[in-house]
Design a protein around this motif. Structure first.
Motif: not given
Lengths: 67, 790
Positions: A10, A19, A60-63, A65, B27, B33-34, B411, B415, B457, B459, B508, B510-512, B555
């Motif tokens: 899978r 590009w 990952f972004f809910e923070n 604890m 490939m 998918d299936d 090219r 590439v 193009i 590429v 800790r 955080v990312v907000t 948060a």
């Protein structure tokens, strides 16, 4: 790439890349300099999810604890 | 795109197993998918004919049937309502195994012997449910294994195509790709022209040639739509996920799946005058095949006759002009609508059809005639009728033109990172229908086929070469780069070190989001003008944050609502505001403390954090820099007026710290008290480079001082006076007690300070220290009106 329970292979997309299209990028000096490069979008979260078995990217972004 | 493996192999049949074929397609960038078997595993089921049906003597719902397998006649008890004499049905013989490992044995049902079982589609695993027995066509060969008869040793391959590969939305397209991958020659099936036997034509006008540059139509008279669609076609459609409806619709769907050209069949009797391909007039309505009536707008391309709108071009036909039970005469449509005309139209009306899916991605503009010939052939074979001549209307200037693409050999090498011979490159591209028009000194010019909308193009061509050559075969090359050793000046701290320090202190990260709601910024930083987003994703993410505290308190609220009350959070990032029309963006480090001072435990108090916890945490962080920071009373609007501080470095404010203003806590529905700080990252990364000083061999002398002073006086000011009045030999002083009490007076406080002297060259004399000590007392008396506490 991983194997399913039945052993079949899978795939999961963890990184995208592409590009720059020249006709757009030539308008931008900054990107023009980069046009020989193929941009990679490398989301660490995806790899972390696989590595640690996290099942929801949003965590990952809910923070939260407890995470 | 779902299709049957067998169908694909009728077009191109590489010597590959099912799994290898699916892998190869994946490939090549067409992700499989299936792969699903057409039918569940079963054996021993054959085509049989019901010869006789009599009621069961002891059961109302059961029938006793005599069934022929072509050689012998068997008695079988059956409960299905549709069993009747002459019916051809699948019969599971004695010894057969049905899906679910269900073995068929000789049995007695209410006293009557039964030698097998007549099956429904559900029992054979061909459908999720069934009303009765699976009725086979009258010409089904009695005795043949049902798996062979229905071609059930087949698989449905489901390919998840990227939007650029519309050319693969057909079996022919996939076959072309598979042929190219295996180096086989691809020859589309011959579609001989069907000669017209009547002269009837129906006129077509291209009123909007920019949207529809080619329209091919044909009249077929006297068809008999009551004839059944042949089983092979029904099965192919089913394996592509399309239900059989009537022969006319089935044929148009079949041609779409086979050749990728969506088609439509009109009931000729419902058309008046001529076909007009035009844009809808505002307010025109159309009742679609699915029964819903839509009001069209002027950007929607329609197929109309002289009186009314018949169909939404490339999306869906209309109910009244479509083929119905009594239809005798057909008008077939095979058109090219430009992707830009169709894209988004279906969605605007809440529709998504196989036709719109193909047209908006791009249908081969040179293919309409071939499709209509193929459909005519199939229709005439199935439902009879007399075809008229093909009417083709073309607006050449509006057909898509494809420019030549230049490809430089160097090219390709650069590439892909491999060298391919000229002939190899030409051969790979030729397999995809990309042909050389000119050879130049550096490479070639190529023409791309009309079905490849995605090649425009250089590429794109290089990508195709890489894809067909095999991405897997490209060598793995470690990226090479010249790396410079970065300078890490000693007088700068890394942000990472600051973060690690905070983590060590129990915080800790955080990312907000940088986008926050307008209201919280109005409360937190009313002095800054905010930067609004032109196109916010949500109303509470409409402005750029002016302070990281906005994200931290969000948060904190999120966690408080989930019973997480002891919080130590920090974040680094940019804060933005607008100043004199310019955008100012500044890197910040902000933190937040709330809840218990210590985590709950048998040995720890349940006290909540206070201002001094905050101050201690910030000081511990800043200690990493080795610099001296000053704290003074602040008046930041976001902070509690009595617990608000500014942090200064070399006289400049570099941060704030304090308790969040109780009104903000209340209006943002938080649980207070909440303590927070925000520092300018660029200032606090400045570190002190250590400077060695010898350790004195001589003893130090300590004197303690207790003074009574106005309560409003800051210790920071007292400390400064002590430092400047205690003389050169004073090495440090420290506030070790603060006392407030009735006996001092309501507006007074007592400070106890220890002062330590030492000289690096000799032992200090007692008189010298006493003199310095008295100087301190005098200075404090003079400056603050302080008195010694007796």
């Amino acid at each position: 790439m991983g194997r399913d329970s039945d052993g079949s292979i899978r795939w999961l997309e963890v990184m995208g890349c592409g590009w720059f299209i020249l006709k757009y990028s030539e308008q931008l000096e900054l990107i023009r300099k980069l046009r020989e490069a193929s941009p990679l979008v490398w989301a660490l979260e995806r790899l972390a999810m696989l590595r640690y078995g996290v099942n929801d990217l949003r965590m990952f972004f809910e923070n939260d604890m407890r995470f | 795109m779902k299709f049957s493996e067998q169908w694909l192999r009728e077009w191109v049949n590489p010597v590959l197993s099912r799994e290898a074929l699916a892998h190869q397609i994946t490939m090549a960038g067409l992700e499989v998918d299936d792969v699903e078997s057409v039918a569940a595993a079963f054996s021993g089921v054959i085509v049989a004919e019901v010869l006789d049906v009599v009621p069961h003597p002891d059961a109302d719902k059961l029938r006793v049937c005599q069934v022929s397998d072509g050689q012998a006649t068997w008695q079988i008890v059956c409960g299905a309502a549709n069993v009747r004499t002459g019916l051809k049905v699948p019969m599971a013989q004695i010894g057969a195994t049905l899906p679910g490992d269900f073995k068929i044995k000789k049995a007695k049902l209410r006293g009557v012997e039964s030698n097998g079982m007549l099956c429904s589609e559900q029992e054979l695993g061909l459908a999720d449910s069934a009303d009765g027995l699976f009725e086979l066509p009258a010409n089904a060969p009695v005795g043949q294994d049902i798996r062979a008869y229905l071609g059930l040793d087949d698989a449905i391959i489901d390919v998840d195509l990227t939007p650029n590969r519309s050319d693969c939305l057909s079996v022919m397209g996939i076959a072309r790709e598979v042929a190219a991958l295996n180096g086989m020659t691809f020859k589309p099936h011959e579609v001989p022209e069907v000669h017209f036997s009547i002269n009837d034509e129906f006129p077509v006008h291209l009123d909007a040639p920019e949207a529809c540059p080619r329209y091919v139509g044909r009249v077929i008279r006297n068809v008999d739509l009551s004839r059944p669609t042949p089983l092979w076609m029904v099965e192919k459609l089913r394996r592509s996920g399309i239900r059989s409806i009537d022969p006319a619709v089935d044929v148009t769907n079949f041609v779409m799946l086979e050749l990728g050209q969506p088609m439509h069949a009109f009931d000729l009797a419902q058309l008046s005058g001529a076909i007009h391909v035009r844009f809808a007039r505002a307010g025109e309505t159309l009742t679609l095949l699915d029964g819903q009536t839509v009001t069209l707008d002027e950007t929607t391309l329609v197929i109309a006759d002289q009186q009314k709108v018949l169909a939404m071009a490339g999306v869906m036909g209309g109910e009244f002009s479509g083929v119905a039970d009594g239809t005798r005469d057909l008008f077939l449509e095979s058109a090219f609508f430009t992707p830009l005309t169709i894209v988004g139209k279906a969605r605007n009306y809440g529709l998504h059809t196989d036709s719109s899916h193909r047209f908006e991605r791009g249908v081969d503009s040179g293919h309409q005639r071939r499709a209509i010939e193929r459909a005519t052939r199939l229709l005439v074979d199935i439902v009879g009728g007399q075809p008229g001549p093909v009417v083709e209307m073309v607006s050449k200037p509006h057909l898509p033109v494809r420019d030549e693409i230049e490809l430089r050999h160097q090219r390709v090498d650069d590439v892909l990172g491999i060298h391919l011979d000229r002939t190899r490159i030409e051969e790979i591209l030729a397999r995809l229908g990309v042909t050389v028009t000119r050879v130049t000194k550096e490479g070639w010019f190529f023409n791309v086929p009309s079905h490849r909308f995605d090649l425009s193009i250089e590429v794109d061509l290089i990508e195709e070469i890489g894809r067909i050559y095999g991405y897997n075969k490209l060598p793995v090359t470690e990226p090479k780069a010249r790396l410079a050793i970065p300078s890490l000046p000693e007088d700068r701290l890394s942000v990472r070190a600051l973060k690690q320090q905070l983590v060590g202190q129990g915080f800790r990260e955080v990312v907000t989001y940088s986008f926050v709601d307008r209201e919280s910024l109005r409360l937190l930083t009313p002095m800054h003008s905010t930067i609004e987003l032109a196109n916010p994703i949500a109303s509470d993410m409409a402005v750029m944050r002016t302070t990281l505290i906005a994200g931290l308190i969000k948060a904190a609220g999120y966690n408080q609502n989930r019973q997480q009350t002891r919080l130590r959070l920090f974040e680094t990032g940019l804060a933005f505001h607008s100043w004199q029309g310019e955008i100012v963006q500044e890197p910040k480090l902000a933190g937040l403390l709330a809840g218990g001072r210590l985590s709950e435990g048998w040995l720890s108090s349940k006290d909540k954090v206070d201002f001094f916890d905050l101050k201690g945490q910030v000081e511990a962080l800043l200690a990493l820099t080795g610099k001296r920071y000053q704290w003074r009373k602040g008046d930041h609007p976001a902070l509690h007026p009595g617990q608000s501080a500014e942090i200064l470095l070399d006289g400049a404010v570099v941060g704030i710290a304090g308790a969040l203003h109780p009104q903000i806590v209340k209006s943002l529905d938080l649980n207070g008290p909440i303590f927070t700080f925000e520092l300018c990252l660029n200032s606090i990364v400045k570190a002190k480079v250590p400077n060695f000083r010898g350790i004195s061999k001589f003893p130090e002398i300590r004197r303690d001082l207790a003074i009574i002073i106005d309560k409003a006086t800051d210790y920071a000011d007292v400390s400064a006076v002590i430092a400047e009045s205690a003389g050169e030999s004073c090495v440090r002083h420290n506030l070790f007690d603060v006392y407030l009490g009735e006996n001092l007076g309501a507006d007074k406080k007592s400070l106890a300070v220890s002062i330590v002297w030492r000289n690096s060259e000799r032992t200090l004399r007692d008189e010298e220290v006493t003199e310095a000590f008295n100087n301190v007392i005098k200075a404090l008396e003079g400056r603050f009106g302080a008195s010694l506490r007796s």
